[in-house]
Design an enzyme around this catalytic site. Structure first.
Site, mmCIF file in Angstrom:
data_model
loop_
_atom_site.group_PDB
_atom_site.id
_atom_site.type_symbol
_atom_site.label_atom_id
_atom_site.label_comp_id
_atom_site.label_asym_id
_atom_site.label_seq_id
_atom_site.Cartn_x
_atom_site.Cartn_y
_atom_site.Cartn_z
ATOM 1 N N LYS A 259 -66.813 64.666 -21.032
ATOM 2 C CA LYS A 259 -67.113 64.655 -19.599
ATOM 3 C C LYS A 259 -66.906 66.060 -19.057
ATOM 4 O O LYS A 259 -65.804 66.606 -19.141
ATOM 5 C CB LYS A 259 -66.191 63.667 -18.866
ATOM 6 C CG LYS A 259 -66.201 63.823 -17.337
ATOM 7 C CD LYS A 259 -65.287 62.827 -16.623
ATOM 8 C CE LYS A 259 -65.174 63.137 -15.130
ATOM 9 N NZ LYS A 259 -64.265 62.217 -14.397
ATOM 10 N N ASP A 264 -65.077 67.778 -9.074
ATOM 11 C CA ASP A 264 -65.243 66.398 -8.621
ATOM 12 C C ASP A 264 -64.680 66.248 -7.208
ATOM 13 O O ASP A 264 -63.483 66.062 -7.027
ATOM 14 C CB ASP A 264 -64.523 65.447 -9.592
ATOM 15 C CG ASP A 264 -64.680 63.984 -9.177
ATOM 16 O OD1 ASP A 264 -65.525 63.696 -8.309
ATOM 17 O OD2 ASP A 264 -63.950 63.134 -9.746
ATOM 18 N N LYS A 271 -62.999 62.408 -1.925
ATOM 19 C CA LYS A 271 -61.567 62.349 -2.224
ATOM 20 C C LYS A 271 -60.775 62.913 -1.047
ATOM 21 O O LYS A 271 -61.287 63.759 -0.311
ATOM 22 C CB LYS A 271 -61.251 63.214 -3.456
ATOM 23 C CG LYS A 271 -61.665 62.619 -4.782
ATOM 24 C CD LYS A 271 -61.266 63.549 -5.921
ATOM 25 C CE LYS A 271 -61.697 62.996 -7.267
ATOM 26 N NZ LYS A 271 -61.073 61.709 -7.617
ATOM 27 N N ASP A 282 -61.780 68.718 -14.062
ATOM 28 C CA ASP A 282 -62.462 67.471 -14.401
ATOM 29 C C ASP A 282 -63.516 67.642 -15.496
ATOM 30 O O ASP A 282 -64.238 66.706 -15.820
ATOM 31 C CB ASP A 282 -63.073 66.858 -13.132
ATOM 32 C CG ASP A 282 -63.145 65.346 -13.195
ATOM 33 O OD1 ASP A 282 -62.409 64.746 -14.004
ATOM 34 O OD2 ASP A 282 -63.959 64.759 -12.446
ATOM 35 N N ASP A 341 -67.244 58.297 -6.592
ATOM 36 C CA ASP A 341 -66.129 59.003 -7.243
ATOM 37 C C ASP A 341 -65.878 58.476 -8.663
ATOM 38 O O ASP A 341 -65.114 59.065 -9.416
ATOM 39 C CB ASP A 341 -64.871 58.864 -6.379
ATOM 40 C CG ASP A 341 -63.796 59.884 -6.749
ATOM 41 O OD1 ASP A 341 -64.111 60.821 -7.510
ATOM 42 O OD2 ASP A 341 -62.659 59.732 -6.274
ATOM 43 N N GLU A 343 -67.668 58.809 -11.195
ATOM 44 C CA GLU A 343 -68.864 59.513 -11.679
ATOM 45 C C GLU A 343 -68.797 59.826 -13.173
ATOM 46 O O GLU A 343 -69.831 59.955 -13.825
ATOM 47 C CB GLU A 343 -69.064 60.801 -10.876
ATOM 48 C CG GLU A 343 -68.269 62.029 -11.354
ATOM 49 C CD GLU A 343 -66.749 61.878 -11.258
ATOM 50 O OE1 GLU A 343 -66.283 60.986 -10.519
ATOM 51 O OE2 GLU A 343 -66.032 62.629 -11.953
ATOM 52 N N ARG A 345 -67.966 58.080 -15.775
ATOM 53 C CA ARG A 345 -68.557 57.053 -16.656
ATOM 54 C C ARG A 345 -70.077 57.088 -16.599
ATOM 55 O O ARG A 345 -70.754 56.724 -17.554
ATOM 56 C CB ARG A 345 -67.980 55.677 -16.289
ATOM 57 C CG ARG A 345 -68.278 55.225 -14.891
ATOM 58 C CD ARG A 345 -67.338 54.130 -14.413
ATOM 59 N NE ARG A 345 -66.022 54.661 -14.026
ATOM 60 C CZ ARG A 345 -65.022 53.916 -13.590
ATOM 61 N NH1 ARG A 345 -65.149 52.611 -13.487
ATOM 62 N NH2 ARG A 345 -63.876 54.475 -13.264
HETATM 63 N N1 BES Z 1 -61.855 62.757 -12.109
HETATM 64 C C1 BES Z 1 -61.317 61.558 -11.602
HETATM 65 C C2 BES Z 1 -60.089 61.075 -12.367
HETATM 66 C C3 BES Z 1 -58.878 61.969 -12.339
HETATM 67 C C4 BES Z 1 -57.829 61.673 -11.487
HETATM 68 C C5 BES Z 1 -58.748 63.022 -13.192
HETATM 69 C C6 BES Z 1 -56.705 62.459 -11.463
HETATM 70 C C7 BES Z 1 -57.617 63.820 -13.186
HETATM 71 C C8 BES Z 1 -56.591 63.536 -12.330
HETATM 72 C C9 BES Z 1 -62.377 60.460 -11.659
HETATM 73 O O1 BES Z 1 -63.680 60.882 -11.537
HETATM 74 C C10 BES Z 1 -62.118 59.555 -10.507
HETATM 75 O O2 BES Z 1 -62.276 59.980 -9.401
HETATM 76 N N2 BES Z 1 -61.721 58.321 -10.802
HETATM 77 C C11 BES Z 1 -61.439 57.381 -9.792
HETATM 78 C C12 BES Z 1 -62.118 56.081 -10.174
HETATM 79 C C13 BES Z 1 -62.138 55.058 -9.086
HETATM 80 C C14 BES Z 1 -63.062 55.508 -7.965
HETATM 81 C C15 BES Z 1 -62.609 53.760 -9.669
HETATM 82 C C16 BES Z 1 -59.939 57.204 -9.704
HETATM 83 O O3 BES Z 1 -59.267 57.308 -10.738
HETATM 84 O O4 BES Z 1 -59.437 57.038 -8.611
HETATM 85 ZN ZN ZN Z 2 -64.075 62.777 -12.137
HETATM 86 MN MN MN Z 3 -64.312 61.027 -9.535
#
Ligand code: BES
Ligand code: ZN
Ligand code: MN
Length: 494
Positions: A259, A264, A271, A282, A341, A343, A345
């Site tokens: 990824k 992000d 966010k 990310d 968010d 994204e 996957r």
């Molecule tokens: N890039 C983030 C995950 C992340 C969080 C990486 C903290 C490093 C540190 C990912 O794209 C994300 O935003 N995931 C969301 C998913 C949710 C919207 C289902 C999350 O983990 O909140």
């Molecule tokens: Zn992300």
């Molecule tokens: Mn995200």
């Protein structure tokens, strides 16, 4: 910083620090015992007068006795005696460096308990990893904050053999450092095309690199990956890296997919501001894959390997993807985008499909900073492992133990599948909050055919703001590079 291997009893100098290793609750041995004897028992006196036991992580910093050609002597605890394996020596080397790095000493002389070439190389490797700094953008750092060590000298019986043994590990250290640099770079510098350029720069190692742009990806039907990048002024890229080290260049490869979300923001599902800057990391999965490919090429691994990077930027914009949008993935399956968010996957869905279609790999491992939930589950030191294949999972767990990149296997319960059912499309991109890392893995699994597959959620481990591990300075860890290198070395080379 220069690292050199010299025959024992090299000159140290008035500003040098000499480090010797001391095993736990055991009489000094080897170089430490020799130095102790030469100084009338000064080292042992210092030990006896305090709480230093030689436990891992302990150091004892003493003024060099009068007949020693150095400013200080550092005793580095290396854990239970008899465990002077490569791992203990690597950490001890790193610990020695950390102890003196900004002390004002200019030379660090490492006297090892055993002088085998392999162990000396492991110590040097630890030093290289410990000395990592990302200081490209500092212009006014005070001199006293800068590292003072200019040279690290390791005393060994056979400097030639040690230099040779270090060559392989130096390549791996370079790979880890390359990966750390990618993760550390801010997103205004490292956007998808720049990432792709840096990967292109690795062709000198013997890697083949192709870059696909948005036009090509559109033709391939990568609606999920392109949807994520749609709000960015930066063009999305797919990097395809190949290492052909097997006797037969057409033999079935192994594959890694990363990824690479260069930043992000969350997109329209924006966010919160607090901590958003960490989302420059990310692309940690893509950085790990790049580092692993680097490592394989650097040591000319006898294997065919493919690395695929899905490189995008997730931005809010008038043209950005909206919650409620339905995208069609390269696999033909449709996805309702509930939360922009989630994204990673979406990017992986198309990158993984492409990888299987084109390369039919023996197995596929994806790495991604995928979910905040994996940090809740496993904390900051352990990555999440999800897999459809016990053999691959076990091999990864074994490589995890020996490489130091810790993993814990997580479940993929079929009874959670319904959580990503969508009323309008084949699936939606998020489930409920609880078990968020698991639903993410289940989502990705829908884009895996019958390939043995593992998914590593490294949101927990790619970035360590407050590291206490001597080989990992705070910041980008390079997690995954050593793990994949080890996996290949232990199980998949000809
Ligand atoms: N890039 C983030 C995950 C992340 C969080 C990486 C903290 C490093 C540190 C990912 O794209 C994300 O935003 N995931 C969301 C998913 C949710 C919207 C289902 C999350 O983990 O909140
Ligand atoms: Zn992300
Ligand atoms: Mn995200």
């Amino acid at each position: 910083m220069k690292i050199e291997f010299v025959a024992a009893e090299a000159e140290a100098g008035a500003k040098a620090a000499i480090a010797v290793l001391a095993p736990e609750n055991t009489p000094l041995a080897g170089a430490a015992a020799i130095l102790d004897a030469a100084t009338g028992g000064a080292l042992q006196r210092a030990i006896d007068g305090g709480r230093f036991t030689g436990a891992k992580g302990q150091t004892l910093d003493i003024v060099a006795p009068h007949n020693v050609d150095a400013a200080r002597v550092i005793l580095v605890g290396s854990g239970p005696s008899g465990s002077f394996g490569a791992e203990a020596i690597e950490v001890a080397g790193a610990q020695a460096y950390q102890t003196v790095k900004t002390s004002g000493a200019d030379v660090l002389v490492l006297k090892l308990p055993a002088t085998s070439a392999e162990l000396a190389a492991a110590a040097a490797f630890g030093v290289r990893l410990a000395a990592y700094r990302f200081d490209r953008y500092r212009t006014t750092e005070k001199p006293e904050k800068k590292p003072s060590i200019k040279k690290v000298r390791l005393e060994v019986d056979d400097p030639k053999a040690a230099t040779k043994a270090f060559k392989r590990l130096a390549g791996l250290a370079d790979a880890v450092i390359f990966s750390r640099d990618l993760v550390s770079e801010p997103a205004n510098i490292l956007y998808p095309e720049e990432f792709a350029r840096r990967v292109k720069g690795l062709t000198g190692l013997g890697l083949e690199v192709e870059i696909l742009g948005e036009k090509e990806m559109k033709k391939l039907g990568m609606g999920a990956l392109l949807g994520v990048g749609q709000g960015s002024v930066r063009e999305s890229q797919l990097a395809v890296i190949q290492w052909k080290g097997a006797k037969d260049p057409n033999a079935q490869p192994i594959a890694f997919v990363g990824k690479g979300v260069c930043f992000d923001t969350g997109g329209i599902s924006l966010k919160p501001a607090d901590g958003m800057e960490e989302m420059i990391t990310d692309m940690g999965g893509a950085a790990a894959v790049t580092g692993a490919m680097y490592a394989l090429a650097a040591r000319k691994a006898k294997v065919n390997a493919v690395g695929i990077l899905g490189l995008v930027e997730n931005m809010p914009d008038g043209n950005a993807q909206r919650p409620g949008d339905v995208v069609t993935t390269m696999s033909g399956q449709t996805v309702e985008v509930i939360n922009t968010d989630a994204e990673g996957r979406l990017v992986l869905a198309d990158a993984i499909w492409y990888c299987q279609q084109r390369f039919k790999p023996k197995f596929l491992i994806d790495l991604a900073t995928l979910t905040g939930a994996i940090i809740v589950s496993l904390g900051k030191d352990i990555g999440g492992l999800f897999s459809n294949n016990d053999e691959l999972a076990d091999k990864l767990l074994a490589a995890s133990k020996t490489s130091g990149d810790a993993l814990w296997r997580m479940p993929m319960p079929p009874q959670y599948e319904h959580n990503i059912d969508s009323p309008v499309a084949d699936m939606k991109n998020v489930g409920p909050r609880y078990g968020g890392s698991i639903t993410a893995a289940l989502f990705i699994q829908r884009f895996v055919k019958d390939t043995p597959w593992a998914h590593l959620d490294i949101a927990s481990t790619a970035w360590k703001p407050n590291s206490t591990v001597p080989t990992i300075p705070s910041g980008a860890t390079g997690f995954g590079v050593r793990l994949l290198d080890r996996l290949v070395a232990d199980t998949y080379e000809e």
